[in-house]
Scaffold this active site. Structure first.
Site, PDB file in Angstrom:
ATOM      1  N   GLY A 211       3.400   3.094  10.856  1.00 19.21           N
ATOM      2  CA  GLY A 211       1.988   3.144  11.701  1.00 19.21           C
ATOM      3  C   GLY A 211       1.561   1.782  12.116  1.00 19.21           C
ATOM      4  O   GLY A 211       2.166   0.671  12.362  1.00 19.21           O
ATOM      5  N   HIS A 212       0.070   1.713  12.115  1.00 19.39           N
ATOM      6  CA  HIS A 212      -0.301   0.427  12.422  1.00 19.39           C
ATOM      7  C   HIS A 212      -0.235  -0.634  11.739  1.00 19.39           C
ATOM      8  O   HIS A 212      -0.035  -1.773  12.077  1.00 19.39           O
ATOM      9  CB  HIS A 212      -1.782   0.731  12.580  1.00 19.39           C
ATOM     10  CG  HIS A 212      -2.574  -0.318  13.326  1.00 19.39           C
ATOM     11  ND1 HIS A 212      -2.335  -0.951  14.550  1.00 19.39           N
ATOM     12  CD2 HIS A 212      -3.778  -1.145  12.643  1.00 19.39           C
ATOM     13  CE1 HIS A 212      -3.464  -1.837  14.722  1.00 19.39           C
ATOM     14  NE2 HIS A 212      -3.873  -2.035  13.825  1.00 19.39           N
ATOM     15  N   LEU A 213      -0.208  -0.479  10.251  1.00 17.08           N
ATOM     16  CA  LEU A 213       0.022  -1.597   9.380  1.00 17.08           C
ATOM     17  C   LEU A 213       1.316  -1.877   8.680  1.00 17.08           C
ATOM     18  O   LEU A 213       1.678  -1.519   7.619  1.00 17.08           O
ATOM     19  CB  LEU A 213      -1.231  -1.410   8.093  1.00 17.08           C
ATOM     20  CG  LEU A 213      -2.501  -1.260   8.347  1.00 17.08           C
ATOM     21  CD1 LEU A 213      -3.501  -0.832   7.305  1.00 17.08           C
ATOM     22  CD2 LEU A 213      -3.209  -2.472   8.991  1.00 17.08           C
TER      23      LEU A 213
END
Length: 299
Positions: free
Chosen positions: A277-279
């Site tokens: 995902g984003h991280l």
């Protein structure tokens, strides 16, 4: 006991972020727990700028090529703990807590636009004695890293971006609503709910606790939201650029970002990493470390 009471009631040394020294202390304890995750020796320092005191964590060989790291909003430089060991083996790394975010930097005034963000970072590099460097950033730190690479093109030799906030495409409204809601009600359940939405992987507890402490005890003061750069601005990136994105990204359209970046410049090497995902530096650090290493050595 009397001395402790006095210390916890006075104004903090970082009043733009923390209203009392007690709140600042509680956040700093959480920060230090996250920083203890770093697997390499490090030193910390404060660099004076006209925008305030900038907190910097440095590690790696003194004769190594300078490498600047800029973190995700709300997490601070401690977010780089899964990546720091391979980077610090060769490079002199400076992980910078950017002014205005909830971290250990203490602003006296805030950068009001992209140009002033560039001026702030320029001052930091000048104080550190760095003429040119490699630069990397994640999320909002990616936005700032790219901003500086446009502001001072000759000073950035290579640039790697992990899930840069906005930058290539607009943020989803859902992300904006969620972060506003979390900031308004920074209790543990709302913060953890936001983190679980942002990343489908279970993240390190100390880092999540620090993120929670930032919003519980501090006040966010950033004045420059992440935004989309124009084609003309992005074409100023003459250095090699690595762009890593997660296929489960939720804050913006990952496929559109990949397409725009790769069609815009031959200097940009982009990849969408499955299952992240984003991280993504926290979710799949081994693969991210491998791709950054390949880029720095051969890109």
């Amino acid at each position: 006991m009397g001395r402790k009471s006095i210390n916890t009631q006075v104004t903090s040394s970082n009043p733009m972020h923390f209203k009392t020294s007690e709140k600042e202390l509680k956040y700093n304890i959480a920060y230090e727990k996250s920083l203890s995750l770093w697997s390499v020796p490090y030193t910390t320092m404060y660099v004076p700028t006209r925008f305030g005191r900038t907190h910097v964590i440095s590690c790696g060989p003194d004769d190594g090529e300078p490498l600047i790291l800029l973190h995700a909003m709300g997490f601070s430089s401690t977010i780089w703990f899964p990546n720091i060991e391979p980077l610090a083996t060769k490079y002199k790394v400076y992980a910078i807590d950017f002014i205005g975010d909830l971290n250990k930097s203490a602003p006296s005034m805030l950068p009001a636009n992209r140009e002033e963000c560039g001026e702030w970072l320029d001052e930091v590099l000048n104080r550190l004695g760095i003429d040119a460097c490699i630069m990397g950033g994640i999320s909002y730190g990616g936005f700032l890293a790219l901003n500086y690479s446009i502001y001072a093109t000759s000073r950035v030799k290579k640039l790697f971006l992990l899930s840069p906030a906005s930058t290539f495409v607009p943020l989803h409204n859902q992300f904006i609503y969620r972060i506003i809601a979390m900031n308004a009600i920074p209790v543990k359940w709302s913060v953890h709910h936001f983190i679980k939405w942002l990343s489908k992987h279970k993240l390190n507890k100390a880092l999540v606790d620090q993120f929670h402490a930032a919003f519980r005890y501090g006040s966010l003061s950033l004045r420059v939201p992440p935004s989309v750069y124009s084609d003309d601005e992005l074409k100023k990136l003459v250095m090699p650029v690595l762009l890593l994105l997660g296929d489960q990204e939720v804050i913006s359209d990952v496929n559109l970002a990949y397409t725009r970046a790769t069609q815009l410049s031959k200097n940009i090497l982009a990849e969408i990493i499955p299952g992240t995902g984003h991280l993504l530096n926290l979710e799949n650090p081994d693969y991210v470390n491998m791709k950054i290493n390949e880029f720095l050595h051969y890109g």
